[in-house]
Design a protein around this motif. Structure first.
Motif, short mmCIF file in Angstrom:
data_model
loop_
_atom_site.label_atom_id
_atom_site.label_comp_id
_atom_site.label_asym_id
_atom_site.label_seq_id
_atom_site.Cartn_x
_atom_site.Cartn_y
_atom_site.Cartn_z
N ILE A 269 -9.09 13.91 -80.63
CA ILE A 269 -10.16 13.08 -81.20
C ILE A 269 -10.70 12.11 -80.14
O ILE A 269 -11.91 11.93 -80.01
CB ILE A 269 -9.65 12.31 -82.44
N GLU B 27 -10.05 18.06 -87.02
CA GLU B 27 -9.00 17.23 -86.41
C GLU B 27 -8.49 16.18 -87.39
O GLU B 27 -7.29 15.92 -87.46
CB GLU B 27 -9.52 16.57 -85.13
N MET B 28 -9.38 15.56 -88.15
CA MET B 28 -8.96 14.56 -89.13
C MET B 28 -8.13 15.18 -90.24
O MET B 28 -7.14 14.60 -90.71
CB MET B 28 -10.16 13.80 -89.70
N SER C 138 -4.52 13.09 -81.89
CA SER C 138 -5.18 11.84 -81.50
C SER C 138 -5.85 11.98 -80.14
O SER C 138 -6.97 11.48 -79.93
CB SER C 138 -4.17 10.69 -81.46
#
Length: 164
Positions: free
Chosen positions: A28, A130-131, A25
């Motif tokens: 991101i 990243e997701m 997180s």
């Protein structure tokens, strides 16, 4: 009690995946951060896990217990033939490493962080990767929650059987 081991294993997994979700997180959230306190753009971080073999710890504790007893003690004779539980592995966060790949350079001479040639250094973070990592960490967290709930239900059932 052996059933408590499953709570411990799930707990360690939950804790490790929580750290991973928080780190992803942060990656991101900082995907466009061009200036940090250390200087330069934000650097992607990655969580490194480490397996812990609790079987070794258990055997060492068992050896310490048996060596503390007197040789004539019948309890020691009973413990001498005792076999330890099967190996219990768990995971902990070993470290959070910083990715030192070169930053992405974009031409934007009007940006306050642009160099003399007009290029701005952006973090080398791929939001798609990243997701995908975030989804994987979330699913691992959910699997640990499900395992914890199953162990809790089994323990509750065992207690209710003993009460009857």
């Amino acid at each position: 009690m052996a059933f408590l081991n499953s709570f411990d294993i799930s707990g360690y997994g939950l804790s490790a995946q929580r750290v991973r979700v928080n780190t992803i997180s942060a990656n991101i959230a900082n995907a466009q951060t061009t200036r940090t306190n250390e200087g330069g753009p934000y650097r992607r971080q990655e969580v490194i896990f480490k397996a812990i073999d609790f079987n070794k710890v258990y055997n060492k504790a068992l050896e310490n217990e048996t060596s503390a007893l007197e040789y004539s003690d019948p309890l020691k004779e009973g413990l001498a033939g005792l076999k330890p539980n099967p190996a219990i592995m768990s995971v902990v966060v070993d470290k959070i490493s910083r990715d030192d790949k070169a930053p992405k350079m974009k031409f934007d001479p009007s940006h306050p962080d642009a160099d003399a040639n007009g290029y701005v250094a952006y973090p080398n973070i791929n939001p798609v990767v990243e997701m995908a990592d975030l989804v994987e960490a979330t699913r691992s967290y959910q699997a640990n929650v499900a395992a914890f709930e199953s162990a809790k239900n089994m323990a509750g059932s065992a207690i209710s059987i003993l009460q009857n």
